[in-house]
Scaffold this motif. Sequence first.
Motif, short mmCIF file in Angstrom:
data_model
loop_
_atom_site.label_atom_id
_atom_site.label_comp_id
_atom_site.label_asym_id
_atom_site.label_seq_id
_atom_site.Cartn_x
_atom_site.Cartn_y
_atom_site.Cartn_z
N VAL A 51 29.62 44.42 39.26
CA VAL A 51 28.37 43.81 39.72
C VAL A 51 28.37 43.67 41.24
CG1 VAL A 51 27.02 41.67 39.72
CG2 VAL A 51 27.89 42.61 37.56
N LEU A 52 29.49 43.22 41.79
CA LEU A 52 29.60 43.05 43.23
C LEU A 52 29.34 44.36 43.97
CD1 LEU A 52 30.46 41.00 45.50
CD2 LEU A 52 32.77 41.93 45.23
N THR A 53 29.99 45.43 43.52
CA THR A 53 29.86 46.72 44.19
C THR A 53 28.45 47.28 44.04
OG1 THR A 53 32.18 47.14 43.65
CG2 THR A 53 30.89 49.01 44.42
N GLY A 54 27.92 47.27 42.82
CA GLY A 54 26.58 47.79 42.59
C GLY A 54 25.52 47.02 43.36
N ALA A 55 25.70 45.69 43.45
CA ALA A 55 24.73 44.86 44.15
C ALA A 55 24.74 45.13 45.65
CB ALA A 55 25.00 43.39 43.88
N TYR A 56 25.90 45.30 46.24
CA TYR A 56 25.96 45.63 47.67
C TYR A 56 25.28 46.97 47.94
CZ TYR A 56 29.14 41.80 48.88
OH TYR A 56 29.69 40.57 49.11
N ILE A 57 25.51 47.94 47.07
CA ILE A 57 24.92 49.26 47.27
C ILE A 57 23.40 49.21 47.15
CG2 ILE A 57 24.70 51.55 46.20
CD1 ILE A 57 27.72 51.35 45.58
N ALA A 58 22.91 48.41 46.21
CA ALA A 58 21.47 48.35 45.95
C ALA A 58 20.78 47.20 46.67
CB ALA A 58 21.22 48.24 44.44
N ALA A 59 21.37 46.71 47.75
CA ALA A 59 20.81 45.56 48.45
C ALA A 59 19.39 45.81 48.93
CB ALA A 59 21.70 45.19 49.63
N LYS A 60 19.05 47.05 49.25
CA LYS A 60 17.73 47.36 49.80
C LYS A 60 16.61 46.96 48.86
CE LYS A 60 15.09 51.13 51.91
NZ LYS A 60 15.10 52.55 52.33
N LEU A 175 19.97 30.67 43.64
CA LEU A 175 20.79 30.98 44.81
C LEU A 175 19.95 31.23 46.05
CD1 LEU A 175 23.69 33.24 43.52
CD2 LEU A 175 23.90 31.14 44.83
N GLY A 176 18.63 31.24 45.89
CA GLY A 176 17.77 31.36 47.06
C GLY A 176 17.21 32.75 47.28
N LEU A 177 17.02 33.50 46.20
CA LEU A 177 16.37 34.79 46.36
C LEU A 177 14.99 34.59 47.00
CD1 LEU A 177 17.16 36.70 43.07
CD2 LEU A 177 17.42 37.62 45.34
N VAL A 192 27.21 35.66 42.69
CA VAL A 192 26.68 36.22 41.44
C VAL A 192 27.77 36.97 40.69
CG1 VAL A 192 25.06 37.89 40.46
CG2 VAL A 192 24.30 36.34 42.28
N ALA A 193 28.59 37.73 41.42
CA ALA A 193 29.69 38.45 40.78
C ALA A 193 30.66 37.48 40.12
CB ALA A 193 30.41 39.32 41.81
N LEU A 194 30.92 36.35 40.77
CA LEU A 194 31.80 35.35 40.18
C LEU A 194 31.17 34.70 38.96
CD1 LEU A 194 33.18 33.66 43.44
CD2 LEU A 194 34.40 35.21 41.89
N VAL A 195 29.86 34.51 39.00
CA VAL A 195 29.16 33.98 37.83
C VAL A 195 29.30 34.93 36.65
CG1 VAL A 195 26.88 33.44 36.87
CG2 VAL A 195 27.51 32.57 39.11
#
Length: 262
Positions: A51-60, A175-177, A192-195
């Motif tokens: 989740v952490l890796t995919g989320a960083y990649i798809a941050a846009k 989390l403040g989206l 989020v990854a830790l959750v």
Amino acid sequence: MSSSDIFISETIGTAVLILLGGGVCAAVTFKRSKAFNAGWVAIAFGWGFAVLTGAYIAAKSGAHLNPAVTIGLAIKGGIEWSQVPVYFGGEMLGAMIGAVLVWITYYGQFQAHLSDPEVLADHTGEEGLVDQSAAPSAGPVLGIFSTGPEIRNAVQNLATEIIATTVLVLSILTLGLSDNGKGVGVIGTLLVALVVTGIGLSLGGPTGYAINPVRDLGPRIVHALLPLRNKGGSDWGYAWIPVVGPLIGGALAGGIYQVAFA
């Protein structure tokens, strides 16, 4: 942000999510893997890092990677409802691509595993062929692609997926989206990854915690289509639960947010 930007970002991010998440399941499952029998903790952390890796990649695109998150954000007002199908499309395509990449990465292990007499012992009949009547629901590699319950009880299984997904999506929404769907930032993504890791450790035992409709459905379709000899069935009788449950959980989280936090 254009629809094409959203679609591409979500496709790539979700593909990486499933590649790494399905990859840890394969690594733990296959005897000819260096991580064989690493256990549930390895799987939970592997999915968290996925989740952490995919989320960083798809941050846009805001890194939804999950229709349940998309639904929760739409109810919150973080994205336009007209964008929801675009997010869904990218997430579904990405999930299927990621599952195919897991198969390619572990191709040799799949071949060795599915021809191993010990693996096939509980799934074969007298003539050495897979006995679909004896094991119609889950083949020997289905768990690499999709989830399944330890105790098959539709009401409990559905409730488990709803509860776990509500926790996930509510944590994201609080989390403040921002209302323009830009995401939670670097620290928020890590949280989020830790959750997700925590959900896996605490709530993942009963069903394998899909908490994401495309995480389960996309790879399950790929399992059904891949030319894997002796793979067994794809358990379509259960497949609706990890789709419907997370969607309800995402909507419930959006509703809770509107009532309690908006």
